[in-house]
Scaffold this motif. Structure first.
Motif, PDB file in Angstrom:
ATOM      1  N   UNK A   1      20.713   2.365  25.481  1.00 22.66           N
ATOM      2  CA  UNK A   1      19.502   2.980  24.934  1.00 22.66           C
ATOM      3  C   UNK A   1      18.370   2.751  25.918  1.00 22.66           C
ATOM      4  N   UNK A   2      18.078   3.769  26.730  1.00 22.30           N
ATOM      5  CA  UNK A   2      17.090   3.621  27.788  1.00 22.30           C
ATOM      6  C   UNK A   2      15.774   4.304  27.484  1.00 22.30           C
ATOM      7  N   UNK A   3      14.918   4.383  28.460  1.00 25.83           N
ATOM      8  CA  UNK A   3      13.598   4.996  28.295  1.00 25.83           C
ATOM      9  C   UNK A   3      13.704   6.485  27.964  1.00 25.83           C
ATOM     10  N   UNK A   4      14.754   7.109  28.457  1.00 22.39           N
ATOM     11  CA  UNK A   4      14.939   8.544  28.228  1.00 22.39           C
ATOM     12  C   UNK A   4      15.910   8.850  27.087  1.00 22.39           C
ATOM     13  N   UNK A   5      16.096   7.877  26.222  1.00 23.31           N
ATOM     14  CA  UNK A   5      16.977   8.079  25.082  1.00 23.31           C
ATOM     15  C   UNK A   5      18.364   7.518  25.308  1.00 23.31           C
ATOM     16  N   UNK A   6      19.306   7.945  24.483  1.00 26.76           N
ATOM     17  CA  UNK A   6      20.668   7.438  24.559  1.00 26.76           C
ATOM     18  C   UNK A   6      21.333   7.886  25.859  1.00 26.76           C
ATOM     19  N   UNK A   7      22.173   6.960  26.388  1.00 26.79           N
ATOM     20  CA  UNK A   7      22.844   7.223  27.659  1.00 26.79           C
ATOM     21  C   UNK A   7      24.233   6.609  27.600  1.00 26.79           C
ATOM     22  N   UNK A   8      25.236   7.378  28.004  1.00 27.50           N
ATOM     23  CA  UNK A   8      26.603   6.885  28.044  1.00 27.50           C
ATOM     24  C   UNK A   8      27.023   6.720  29.501  1.00 27.50           C
ATOM     25  N   UNK A   9      27.346   5.490  29.877  1.00 26.02           N
ATOM     26  CA  UNK A   9      27.756   5.194  31.254  1.00 26.02           C
ATOM     27  C   UNK A   9      29.273   5.037  31.302  1.00 26.02           C
ATOM     28  N   UNK A  10      29.909   5.777  32.190  1.00 25.61           N
ATOM     29  CA  UNK A  10      31.356   5.713  32.368  1.00 25.61           C
ATOM     30  C   UNK A  10      31.641   5.053  33.710  1.00 25.61           C
ATOM     31  N   UNK A  11      32.421   3.976  33.682  1.00 26.10           N
ATOM     32  CA  UNK A  11      32.757   3.217  34.885  1.00 26.10           C
ATOM     33  C   UNK A  11      34.262   3.311  35.104  1.00 26.10           C
ATOM     34  N   UNK A  12      34.647   3.995  36.199  1.00 26.93           N
ATOM     35  CA  UNK A  12      36.062   4.142  36.525  1.00 26.93           C
ATOM     36  C   UNK A  12      36.327   3.437  37.848  1.00 26.93           C
ATOM     37  N   UNK A  13      36.953   2.247  37.754  1.00 29.12           N
ATOM     38  CA  UNK A  13      37.283   1.464  38.944  1.00 29.12           C
ATOM     39  C   UNK A  13      36.061   1.251  39.836  1.00 29.12           C
ATOM     40  N   UNK A  14      34.940   0.905  39.249  1.00 31.75           N
ATOM     41  CA  UNK A  14      33.729   0.608  39.992  1.00 31.75           C
ATOM     42  C   UNK A  14      32.845   1.809  40.270  1.00 31.75           C
ATOM     43  N   UNK A  15      33.328   3.005  40.050  1.00 29.19           N
ATOM     44  CA  UNK A  15      32.519   4.202  40.240  1.00 29.19           C
ATOM     45  C   UNK A  15      31.860   4.573  38.913  1.00 29.19           C
ATOM     46  N   UNK A  16      30.526   4.639  38.921  1.00 26.61           N
ATOM     47  CA  UNK A  16      29.785   4.876  37.687  1.00 26.61           C
ATOM     48  C   UNK A  16      29.181   6.284  37.648  1.00 26.61           C
ATOM     49  N   UNK A  17      29.197   6.854  36.463  1.00 28.62           N
ATOM     50  CA  UNK A  17      28.511   8.116  36.207  1.00 28.62           C
ATOM     51  C   UNK A  17      28.073   8.106  34.753  1.00 28.62           C
TER      52      UNK A  17
END
Length: 333
Positions: free
Chosen positions: A301-317
């Motif tokens: 839950x960030x400044x710009x609202x809800x955010x879903x972070x996906x981490x695949x083997x160290x690579x984040x998006x």
């Protein structure tokens, strides 16, 4: 609680030229005032046959149905209508009758030969309409009403009979979810506040689990199981009644779940209702949540609202959308 209806060694079915076809047999049970009982079972199990037999519309193959201690098939139709009301699933066509006039039909077991409604009858009609919350519908033609509104009027008509027992057969069949919940709540309120005995057949299994005092479970083999919803769930009877290939009853969630295989595994972290709905979305997409996985999803839950972070083997998006989060997981096949 007062016992209203009693079934003794009841066998139900049909008389054919080739002999009797029994749908269910050896049913012994009672229905009491102040209780909402839901009749559940798969299609073809014989629920409607049982409803018709209990309501006096169809003769049993064997056994008896007692209403207030009297054989229901020995009670005159007029007296029976004063004690028992029946609401069926079929859409009722009221012609040019107003909703008020349709509810008024419930008073005819009490009127004289002329059918004229007296002051007392109008009092009961107004009371029944108020009980179902349909005051704004009284002047409208029945044909103008939505399915949910029409069912309210039919329940009011049944109430206007001032019965001890109300029997309802699949009355939520044509309704959307909000209206189905509304009708179930209404049935429970009528049972508790008006001390009515209510038997209701339904396909809404999860709503029946939530609102009923007792369940009658009718599998296709005709062996009726009866008990509190929680008792039947814990015994495994509820799941067994509806078991079919690819579907099972999840006792932890209190709902039927697909046995379709999972397509991915993810580790999930976060908090609040956002985490809850993320879990629901992952389950719907058949993505299994585990402690350790190559794919990690964080609900932030960030400044710009809800955010879903996906981490695949160290690579984040990341994304601000559950839909896009699911798309990102599937892209990593």
């Amino acid at each position: 609680m007062d016992e209203v209806l009693k079934l003794e060694r009841l066998s139900i079915g049909y008389s054919l030229k080739s002999g009797n076809k029994m749908v269910a047999g050896n049913i012994s049970e009672t229905l009491k005032k102040g209780e909402l009982v839901c009749l559940l079972g798969p299609n073809g199990a014989g629920k409607s046959t049982l409803i018709r037999t209990i309501s006096g519309s169809q003769k049993p193959l064997d056994g008896q149905v007692f209403l207030d201690g009297k054989d229901i098939f020995q009670i005159s139709s007029r007296k029976l209508a004063q004690k028992l009301s029946l609401v069926l699933t079929e859409r009722v066509h009221g012609g040019m009758l107003s909703s008020y006039e349709v509810v008024g039909l419930g008073r005819y077991p009490y009127t004289r030969w002329s059918g004229k409604l007296e002051a007392r009858d109008h009092e009961v009609i107004q009371w029944a309409i108020a009980k179902v919350g349909a005051e704004e519908l009284t002047e409208r033609m029945l044909s103008e009403l939505s399915d949910g509104e029409r069912q309210k009027i039919m329940v009011a008509k049944a109430l206007a009979q001032e019965p001890e027992i109300m029997i309802l057969d699949e009355i939520t069949a044509f309704l959307d979810l909000p209206r189905r919940i509304e009708i179930m709540q209404l049935m429970r309120q009528l049972a508790k506040r008006e001390n009515k005995c209510i038997l209701m057949s339904t396909h809404d299994m999860e709503l029946a689990l939530k609102y009923s005092d007792k369940l009658w479970l009718m599998p296709k083999n005709g062996e009726l199981s009866i008990g509190a919803p929680e008792d039947l769930v814990l015994k495994g009877t509820f799941a067994k009644t509806f078991e079919s290939e690819g579907i099972h009853f999840d006792m932890q969630k209190g709902a039927f779940q697909s046995q379709e295989p999972y397509y991915h595994k993810v580790a999930l972290s976060g908090s609040g209702h956002e985490l809850l709905w993320t879990k629901k979305a992952l389950e719907r997409a058949r993505i299994e949540i585990v402690q350790d996985a190559e794919i990690a999803v964080s609900v932030l839950n960030g400044d710009n609202g809800m955010f879903w972070e996906i981490n695949v083997k160290g690579k984040k998006k990341g994304t601000h959308s559950i839909y896009e989060m699911l798309q990102m997981i599937n892209e990593d096949d």
